[in-house]
Structures are given as structure tokens and as C-alpha cells.
Design an enzyme around this catalytic site. Structure first.
Site, PDB file in Angstrom:
ATOM      1  N   THR A  21       0.860  -1.198   0.000  1.00 17.05           N
ATOM      2  CA  THR A  21       0.000   0.000   0.000  1.00 17.05           C
ATOM      3  C   THR A  21       0.889   1.238   0.000  1.00 17.05           C
ATOM      4  O   THR A  21       1.587   1.515   0.991  1.00 17.05           O
ATOM      5  CB  THR A  21      -0.909   0.030   1.247  1.00 17.05           C
ATOM      6  N   LYS A  42      -7.150   1.905  -2.892  1.00 17.84           N
ATOM      7  CA  LYS A  42      -6.759   1.304  -1.610  1.00 17.84           C
ATOM      8  C   LYS A  42      -6.758   2.357  -0.493  1.00 17.84           C
ATOM      9  O   LYS A  42      -7.211   2.092   0.625  1.00 17.84           O
ATOM     10  CB  LYS A  42      -5.368   0.659  -1.761  1.00 17.84           C
ATOM     11  N   LYS A  84       0.011   5.240   8.377  1.00 13.89           N
ATOM     12  CA  LYS A  84       0.616   5.599   7.077  1.00 13.89           C
ATOM     13  C   LYS A  84      -0.476   5.765   6.012  1.00 13.89           C
ATOM     14  O   LYS A  84      -0.461   6.710   5.223  1.00 13.89           O
ATOM     15  CB  LYS A  84       1.628   4.494   6.716  1.00 13.89           C
TER      16      LYS A  84
HETATM   17  N1  LIG Z   1      -1.330  -6.521   7.539  1.00 14.88           N
HETATM   18  C1  LIG Z   1      -2.442  -6.245   6.873  1.00 14.88           C
HETATM   19  O1  LIG Z   1      -3.550  -6.560   7.347  1.00 14.88           O
HETATM   20  C2  LIG Z   1      -2.419  -5.568   5.550  1.00 14.88           C
HETATM   21  C3  LIG Z   1      -1.319  -4.848   5.102  1.00 14.88           C
HETATM   22  N2  LIG Z   1      -1.354  -4.224   3.890  1.00 14.88           N
HETATM   23  C4  LIG Z   1      -0.190  -3.494   3.389  1.00 14.88           C
HETATM   24  O2  LIG Z   1       0.733  -4.492   2.974  1.00 14.88           O
HETATM   25  C5  LIG Z   1       2.069  -4.032   3.206  1.00 14.88           C
HETATM   26  C6  LIG Z   1       2.797  -5.038   4.105  1.00 14.88           C
HETATM   27  O3  LIG Z   1       2.084  -5.133   5.308  1.00 14.88           O
HETATM   28  P1  LIG Z   1       2.482  -6.182   6.452  1.00 14.88           P
HETATM   29  O4  LIG Z   1       2.912  -7.446   5.841  1.00 14.88           O
HETATM   30  O5  LIG Z   1       1.372  -6.158   7.411  1.00 14.88           O
HETATM   31  O6  LIG Z   1       3.728  -5.439   7.086  1.00 14.88           O
HETATM   32  P2  LIG Z   1       4.930  -6.015   7.973  1.00 14.88           P
HETATM   33  O7  LIG Z   1       5.373  -4.853   8.793  1.00 14.88           O
HETATM   34  O8  LIG Z   1       4.565  -7.267   8.629  1.00 14.88           O
HETATM   35  O9  LIG Z   1       6.047  -6.348   6.873  1.00 14.88           O
HETATM   36  C7  LIG Z   1       6.715  -5.321   6.192  1.00 14.88           C
HETATM   37  C8  LIG Z   1       7.685  -5.914   5.200  1.00 14.88           C
HETATM   38  O10 LIG Z   1       8.397  -4.837   4.549  1.00 14.88           O
HETATM   39  C9  LIG Z   1       9.803  -5.061   4.706  1.00 14.88           C
HETATM   40  N3  LIG Z   1      10.538  -3.799   4.731  1.00 14.88           N
HETATM   41  C10 LIG Z   1      10.294  -2.739   5.541  1.00 14.88           C
HETATM   42  N4  LIG Z   1      11.176  -1.739   5.252  1.00 14.88           N
HETATM   43  C11 LIG Z   1      11.969  -2.192   4.260  1.00 14.88           C
HETATM   44  C12 LIG Z   1      13.045  -1.626   3.523  1.00 14.88           C
HETATM   45  N5  LIG Z   1      13.484  -0.380   3.751  1.00 14.88           N
HETATM   46  N6  LIG Z   1      13.621  -2.372   2.573  1.00 14.88           N
HETATM   47  C13 LIG Z   1      13.178  -3.636   2.313  1.00 14.88           C
HETATM   48  N7  LIG Z   1      12.182  -4.232   2.967  1.00 14.88           N
HETATM   49  C14 LIG Z   1      11.562  -3.513   3.928  1.00 14.88           C
HETATM   50  C15 LIG Z   1       9.939  -5.855   5.981  1.00 14.88           C
HETATM   51  O11 LIG Z   1      11.196  -6.478   6.029  1.00 14.88           O
HETATM   52  P3  LIG Z   1      11.835  -6.937   7.450  1.00 14.88           P
HETATM   53  O12 LIG Z   1      11.234  -8.260   7.756  1.00 14.88           O
HETATM   54  O13 LIG Z   1      13.295  -6.983   7.189  1.00 14.88           O
HETATM   55  O14 LIG Z   1      11.469  -5.871   8.450  1.00 14.88           O
HETATM   56  C16 LIG Z   1       8.764  -6.812   5.834  1.00 14.88           C
HETATM   57  O15 LIG Z   1       9.067  -7.842   4.932  1.00 14.88           O
HETATM   58  C17 LIG Z   1       1.933  -2.630   3.810  1.00 14.88           C
HETATM   59  O16 LIG Z   1       2.012  -1.697   2.771  1.00 14.88           O
HETATM   60  C18 LIG Z   1       0.537  -2.641   4.414  1.00 14.88           C
HETATM   61  O17 LIG Z   1      -0.013  -1.349   4.508  1.00 14.88           O
HETATM   62  C19 LIG Z   1      -2.443  -4.324   3.059  1.00 14.88           C
HETATM   63  C20 LIG Z   1      -3.537  -5.027   3.439  1.00 14.88           C
HETATM   64  C21 LIG Z   1      -3.622  -5.673   4.723  1.00 14.88           C
HETATM   65  O1  LIG Z   2      -4.963  -2.672   4.722  1.00 14.56           O
HETATM   66  C1  LIG Z   2      -5.522  -3.350   5.552  1.00 14.56           C
HETATM   67  C2  LIG Z   2      -6.682  -4.164   5.276  1.00 14.56           C
HETATM   68  O2  LIG Z   2      -7.207  -4.803   6.220  1.00 14.56           O
HETATM   69  O3  LIG Z   2      -7.115  -4.192   4.115  1.00 14.56           O
END
Ligand SMILES: NC(=O)C1=CN([C@@H]2O[C@H](COP(=O)(O)OP(=O)(O)OC[C@H]3O[C@@H](n4cnc5c(N)ncnc54)[C@H](OP(=O)(O)O)[C@@H]3O)[C@@H](O)[C@H]2O)C=CC1
Ligand SMILES: O=CC(=O)O
Length: 294
Positions: free
Chosen positions: A95, A170, A238
Site C-alpha cells: 500500500t 486502496k 501511514k
Molecule cells: N497486515 C495487513 O492486514 C495488511 C497490510 N497491507 C499493506 O501491505 C504491506 C505489508 O504489510 P504487512 O505485511 O502487514 O507489514 P509487515 O510490517 O509485517 O512487513 C513489512 C515488510 O516490509 C519489509 N521492509 C520494511 N522496510 C523495508 C526496507 N526499507 N527495505 C526492504 N524491505 C523492507 C519488511 O522487512 P523486514 O522483515 O526486514 O522488516 C517486511 O518484509 C503494507 O504496505 C501494508 O499497509 C495491506 C492489506 C492488509
Molecule cells: O490494509 C488493511 C486491510 O485490512 O485491508
């Protein structure tokens, strides 16, 4: 079908696991490489860098935390741009805002590659169950080629046209969701302070016109004060911030969303950013109860 997958956080782990379960050959990379181990146990290969993933795979999917992560994986050292070329596709499901997506699109297409943004609606459980709603925009040919992967990760895919439309859709959805969880939190606290049983409020809500899966799923754990992260609060904040910026660009007044964003910021300042976004409830509970006399 062989795909690369970058980012094995809450969502990326569940999504790539689904791909493996359905017979895709998956090569994974995560900034913290140790998070690849569990995927390897389920049959994934690992690459040392994003560039190495792209070199190996025709299609690479990313699921990263925010715009800065999305940009660094593309433009940084050992990033996507080092290997993307004609015939290869990059699908960013993180996102982010439309500007971030457009920058990535321009850079990828300048190298001859194809780009699709495809953020998702749905949280940890829908990701585990392959029930996400996919909001794709960008290169239509790439969309059609990766539909088999989308069908495994999601229950419905929308193709929304030009790059930026997926990101915007989104952000609108999450702006609404973030506002709703704040109103819900206030309602739960108000019920409790008015001598009502909040769990009865949940039953009442669930039978009426504003019943929804989020209240149904989060309500019971919120009442218990349990906020194990499915959608981390820092990511919801965010999304509110990016949605408000979209509101600035389009001169859309959003006082409700602005207030919700303040509540999420307050929650982050209380150290709740890594908990589920339902932890915004704790900010309402923490507000001093007004004296009955004043
Ligand atoms: N969780 C949810 O319910 C939902 C989330 N989203 C969106 O999906 C995306 C991921 O969410 P989610 O999985 O929950 O987040 P997490 O915080 O669990 O995971 C984030 C991921 O991004 C990586 N990351 C962060 N910073 C960097 C960087 N500078 N360089 C490379 N990799 C990086 C992390 O790596 P590392 O492991 O090394 O920290 C990790 O793999 C977000 O944009 C979120 O808004 C969308 C729908 C639902
Ligand atoms: O981005 C979060 C979700 O639940 O969708």
C-alpha cells in the site's frame, strides 16, 4: 508458473505460502533474510537480493511496508532496476501512494519491463485463506499474465486502469476503515462508561444495518484489550496520512479522517504502532473520564 516474492512480513509470508501451496515455484527475498527460512521449509528458493530474484524470475511480486521501502527495493543497491528488462514483470502489492507507484512505473518501463500496482484489501486471515481483494492498475497484459497468481491469493481482482488508480482506491478504502475503527472504539468506551455491557453492544451492532466483518472480528478482542497484530497500527496511520495527502491534492475536506489520523498518531506516541490498528481503542480508553459534575 515461477514467481519471485519480495517482503515476507505478515502479508507477504501468507501470500507466498499460498502460492507455494498451489504449486507455484517461488523464489523469496526478505530484508531480514532469516524470515525466508520458514518459506524454504515449504519448498521456496531464496535469493540474496531483489536483483537476484528478478534475474531468476519472469514475474516478481513485492509486499513491503511503505513508500520508502517500495522505492528502496526498486532504486537501491542490488534493487529491481539492476535486472529488470524486456519480458519481465514487476507487481507491487504494497500500500503506497500514486506518486510512489508512478515513479516505480516510469523507471521499470524505461528499462523495458512491465509494471502493475496491485494493493490488496483484506488482512492477515484473508491473506492466509487466499481471500484478498486485489486492486490492480497499470500494464493490462501483465495483469492478464499474473491472474493465475492473483486467483490463488485473492477472491476477486479488479483492473482499475492507469497506474495510480489502484493506490488511490486502496487509500480511500483504508481511510474509511481507519475512521470506522475510531468511531467503533469511541462507541465501545461510551457504552462501558454509560453502564452498558460492550459485548451486548456488539450483538446489537451485528444485527443491524451497520453490521460488518471488522466489528464482528475485532470487537471481542478489543474489549479484552488484546491487539495482536494482523494489520499493524503504524501501517494504518501511514494509510491515513497518504489518504489525507490525496485529500489535499483534490481539495477534499475530510475532518473525520483527519481526527482519526490524530488518534492513530497518538497511539503511535503511546508505543502502540506495532500492535493491531484496533489498539487505537486504547487511546480512547486512556482519555481522562470527564467529571460527572462539570
Ligand atoms: N497486515 C495487513 O492486514 C495488511 C497490510 N497491507 C499493506 O501491505 C504491506 C505489508 O504489510 P504487512 O505485511 O502487514 O507489514 P509487515 O510490517 O509485517 O512487513 C513489512 C515488510 O516490509 C519489509 N521492509 C520494511 N522496510 C523495508 C526496507 N526499507 N527495505 C526492504 N524491505 C523492507 C519488511 O522487512 P523486514 O522483515 O526486514 O522488516 C517486511 O518484509 C503494507 O504496505 C501494508 O499497509 C495491506 C492489506 C492488509
Ligand atoms: O490494509 C488493511 C486491510 O485490512 O485491508
Amino acid at each position: 508458473m515461477e514467481v519471485g516474492f519480495l517482503g515476507l512480513g505478515i502479508m507477504g509470508k501468507a501470500m507466498s505460502m499460498n502460492l507455494l501451496r498451489h504449486g507455484f515455484k517461488v523464489t523469496v527475498w526478505n530484508r531480514t533474510l532469516s524470515k525466508c527460512d520458514e518459506l524454504v521449509e515449504h519448498g521456496a528458493s531464496v535469493a540474496e537480493t531483489p536483483a537476484a530474484v528478478v534475474k531468476k524470475c519472469k514475474y516478481t511480486i513485492a509486499m513491503l511496508s511503505d513508500p520508502s521501502a517500495a522505492l528502496s527495493v526498486v532504486f537501491g543497491k542490488d534493487g529491481i532496476l539492476e535486472q529488470i528488462c524486456a519480458g519481465k514483470g514487476y507487481v507491487d502489492m504494497s500500500t503506497v501512494d500514486a506518486d510512489t507507484s508512478s515513479k516505480i512505473n516510469e523507471a521499470i518501463t524505461a528499462k523495458g519491463g512491465y509494471f502493475l500496482e496491485a494493493p490488496v484489501s483484506g488482512s492477515k486471515k484473508p491473506a492466509e485463506d487466499g481471500q484478498l481483494v486485489i486492486l490492480a492498475a497499470g500494464e493490462k497484459a501483465l495483469y492478464e499474465e499474473v491472474i493465475p497468481a492473483f486467483n490463488v491469493m485473492g477472491k476477486k481482482s479488479f483492473y482499475l486502469g492507469q497506474v495510480g488508480n489502484g493506490a488511490k482506491m486502496k487509500l480511500v478504502v483504508n481511510m474509511i476503515m481507519g475512521s470506522m475503527i475510531n468511531a467503533f472504539s469511541e462507541g465501545l468506551v461510551l457504552a462501558g462508561r454509560s453502564g452498558l455491557d460492550p459485548s451486548v453492544l456488539l450483538d446489537v451492532l451485528d444485527l443491524g444495518g451497520i453490521a460488518n466483518p471488522m466489528f464482528r472480528m475485532k470487537g471481542p478482542t478489543m474489549i479484552q484489550g488484546s491487539h495482536s497484530p494482523a494489520f499493524p497500527l503504524k501501517h494504518q496511520q501511514k494509510d491515513m496520512r497518504l489518504a489525507l495527502a490525496l485529500g489535499d491534492e483534490t481539495a477534499t475536506s475530510m475532518p473525520v479522517a483527519a481526527a482519526a489520523n490524530e488518534a492513530f498518531k497518538k497511539a503511535r506516541s503511546m508505543g502502540l504502532g506495532d500492535l493491531d490498528f484496533s489498539a487505537v481503542y486504547e487511546t480512547v480508553k486512556a482519555l481522562e473520564q470527564p467529571s460527572q459534575k462539570s
